[in-house]
Design an enzyme around this catalytic site. Structure first.
Site, PDB file in Angstrom:
ATOM      1  N   ARG A 137      13.650   4.763  11.835  1.00  0.00           N
ATOM      2  CA  ARG A 137      12.443   5.603  11.849  1.00  0.00           C
ATOM      3  C   ARG A 137      11.620   5.331  13.117  1.00  0.00           C
ATOM      4  O   ARG A 137      12.179   4.938  14.136  1.00  0.00           O
ATOM      5  CB  ARG A 137      11.656   5.370  10.552  1.00  0.00           C
ATOM      6  N   ARG A 177       7.956   0.932  13.222  1.00  0.00           N
ATOM      7  CA  ARG A 177       8.563   0.393  11.996  1.00  0.00           C
ATOM      8  C   ARG A 177       9.750  -0.525  12.291  1.00  0.00           C
ATOM      9  O   ARG A 177      10.329  -1.113  11.379  1.00  0.00           O
ATOM     10  CB  ARG A 177       9.018   1.542  11.077  1.00  0.00           C
ATOM     11  N   HIS A 183       4.792  -4.421   9.148  1.00  0.00           N
ATOM     12  CA  HIS A 183       4.882  -4.247  10.597  1.00  0.00           C
ATOM     13  C   HIS A 183       3.796  -4.984  11.384  1.00  0.00           C
ATOM     14  O   HIS A 183       3.915  -5.089  12.597  1.00  0.00           O
ATOM     15  CB  HIS A 183       4.861  -2.745  10.924  1.00  0.00           C
ATOM     16  N   GLU A 220      12.914  -9.251   0.929  1.00  0.00           N
ATOM     17  CA  GLU A 220      12.124  -8.136   1.475  1.00  0.00           C
ATOM     18  C   GLU A 220      12.914  -6.856   1.217  1.00  0.00           C
ATOM     19  O   GLU A 220      14.106  -6.787   1.540  1.00  0.00           O
ATOM     20  CB  GLU A 220      11.940  -8.339   2.983  1.00  0.00           C
ATOM     21  N   TYR A 231      10.936   9.165   0.875  1.00  0.00           N
ATOM     22  CA  TYR A 231      10.962   8.132  -0.166  1.00  0.00           C
ATOM     23  C   TYR A 231      11.604   8.583  -1.481  1.00  0.00           C
ATOM     24  O   TYR A 231      11.726   7.779  -2.405  1.00  0.00           O
ATOM     25  CB  TYR A 231       9.531   7.624  -0.419  1.00  0.00           C
ATOM     26  N   ALA A 268       3.487  -0.840   4.744  1.00  0.00           N
ATOM     27  CA  ALA A 268       3.067  -0.862   6.155  1.00  0.00           C
ATOM     28  C   ALA A 268       2.668  -2.257   6.628  1.00  0.00           C
ATOM     29  O   ALA A 268       2.755  -2.552   7.833  1.00  0.00           O
ATOM     30  CB  ALA A 268       1.921   0.123   6.372  1.00  0.00           C
ATOM     31  N   HIS A 306      12.945  -2.395   1.341  1.00  0.00           N
ATOM     32  CA  HIS A 306      12.374  -1.113   1.765  1.00  0.00           C
ATOM     33  C   HIS A 306      13.195   0.007   1.156  1.00  0.00           C
ATOM     34  O   HIS A 306      14.430  -0.100   1.078  1.00  0.00           O
ATOM     35  CB  HIS A 306      12.363  -0.992   3.291  1.00  0.00           C
ATOM     36  N   ILE A 307      12.496   1.055   0.760  1.00  0.00           N
ATOM     37  CA  ILE A 307      13.163   2.236   0.188  1.00  0.00           C
ATOM     38  C   ILE A 307      13.877   2.990   1.301  1.00  0.00           C
ATOM     39  O   ILE A 307      15.047   3.339   1.191  1.00  0.00           O
ATOM     40  CB  ILE A 307      12.110   3.117  -0.515  1.00  0.00           C
ATOM     41  N   SER A 308      13.151   3.239   2.386  1.00  0.00           N
ATOM     42  CA  SER A 308      13.738   3.896   3.556  1.00  0.00           C
ATOM     43  C   SER A 308      14.382   2.835   4.449  1.00  0.00           C
ATOM     44  O   SER A 308      14.319   1.634   4.140  1.00  0.00           O
ATOM     45  CB  SER A 308      12.648   4.656   4.322  1.00  0.00           C
ATOM     46  N   ARG A 358       4.487  11.080  -2.590  1.00  0.00           N
ATOM     47  CA  ARG A 358       4.361  10.686  -1.188  1.00  0.00           C
ATOM     48  C   ARG A 358       5.639  10.992  -0.399  1.00  0.00           C
ATOM     49  O   ARG A 358       6.690  10.409  -0.670  1.00  0.00           O
ATOM     50  CB  ARG A 358       4.110   9.177  -1.153  1.00  0.00           C
ATOM     51  N   ASN A 385       8.143  -5.488  -1.409  1.00  0.00           N
ATOM     52  CA  ASN A 385       8.095  -4.367  -0.472  1.00  0.00           C
ATOM     53  C   ASN A 385       6.701  -4.396   0.149  1.00  0.00           C
ATOM     54  O   ASN A 385       5.734  -3.936  -0.459  1.00  0.00           O
ATOM     55  CB  ASN A 385       8.347  -3.027  -1.169  1.00  0.00           C
ATOM     56  N   ASP A 401       2.245 -15.286   6.727  1.00  0.00           N
ATOM     57  CA  ASP A 401       1.914 -16.687   6.478  1.00  0.00           C
ATOM     58  C   ASP A 401       1.945 -17.019   4.992  1.00  0.00           C
ATOM     59  O   ASP A 401       2.270 -18.147   4.606  1.00  0.00           O
ATOM     60  CB  ASP A 401       0.537 -17.024   7.070  1.00  0.00           C
ATOM     61  N   PRO A 438       0.792  -1.233   0.000  1.00  0.00           N
ATOM     62  CA  PRO A 438       0.000   0.000   0.000  1.00  0.00           C
ATOM     63  C   PRO A 438       0.824   1.284   0.000  1.00  0.00           C
ATOM     64  O   PRO A 438       1.866   1.367   0.641  1.00  0.00           O
ATOM     65  CB  PRO A 438      -0.826  -0.110   1.284  1.00  0.00           C
ATOM     66  N   ASN A 439       0.302   2.242  -0.735  1.00  0.00           N
ATOM     67  CA  ASN A 439       0.820   3.614  -0.850  1.00  0.00           C
ATOM     68  C   ASN A 439       2.054   3.734  -1.737  1.00  0.00           C
ATOM     69  O   ASN A 439       2.493   4.844  -2.029  1.00  0.00           O
ATOM     70  CB  ASN A 439       1.109   4.231   0.539  1.00  0.00           C
TER      71      ASN A 439
END
Ligand code: DQA
Length: 143
Positions: free
Chosen positions: A107, A111, A80, A98, A23, A77, A100-102, A18, A74, A87, A10-11
């Site tokens: 943070r 997170r 978390h 996995e 990001y 959210a 992540h950009i950040s 954003r 990715n 699963d 999401p997002n």
């Protein structure tokens, strides 16, 4: 040619607009081009997708498990708190990275937990959209 799914939660479709201070300024379309171009250079057939919907993302992970496809994920959210996504990742039949950009560890406290990391092959975070490039390279050598 090895197929790879690059799945975004999401997002992430709102990249560019954003929180650019977190990001960066690259748009989602830029991210798609980055991944497909890197995939071509590595001899991978890369399919980049994004959804805001947990159930759709889980369906794509089932598809990857059934077809033995490597995945760059990715989870955004969902990272978390989504045990359902965790699963689904646990059913993987090929390497899954996995990304992540950040750097979530640098943070907010919420997170710092990833419910995904323990069932992923490995994790790459904090390199901006280059995190995806590094993940694709790791999958190309994992074959
Ligand atoms: C993110 C980090 C998550 O904490 C956040 O919820 C996102 C993006 C990243 O790529 O840095 O949506 O996964």
């Amino acid at each position: 040619m090895t197929r790879v799914l690059v799945l975004n939660g999401p997002n992430l479709g709102r990249l560019g607009a954003r929180e650019p201070e977190v990001y960066g300024s690259a748009t989602y379309e830029d991210l798609v081009s980055l991944c497909t171009n890197e995939g071509s250079a590595l001899g991978l057939d890369v399919d980049v997708r994004q959804t805001d919907d947990e159930s759709e993302l889980i369906g794509w992970l089932h598809e990857a498990a059934d077809d033995r496809l490597p995945v760059v994920l990715n989870p955004a959210a969902f990272t978390h708190y989504s045990y359902a996504l965790r699963d689904a990742v646990a059913q993987r039949t090929a390497p899954l990275v996995e990304v992540h950009i950040s750097n979530p560890a640098a943070r907010e406290e919420f997170r710092h937990t990833s419910v995904i990391s323990a069932v992923a092959t490995g994790s790459i975070a904090g390199f901006g959209t280059q995190s995806y490039v590094l993940a694709l390279r790791s999958l190309a050598t994992a074959r």
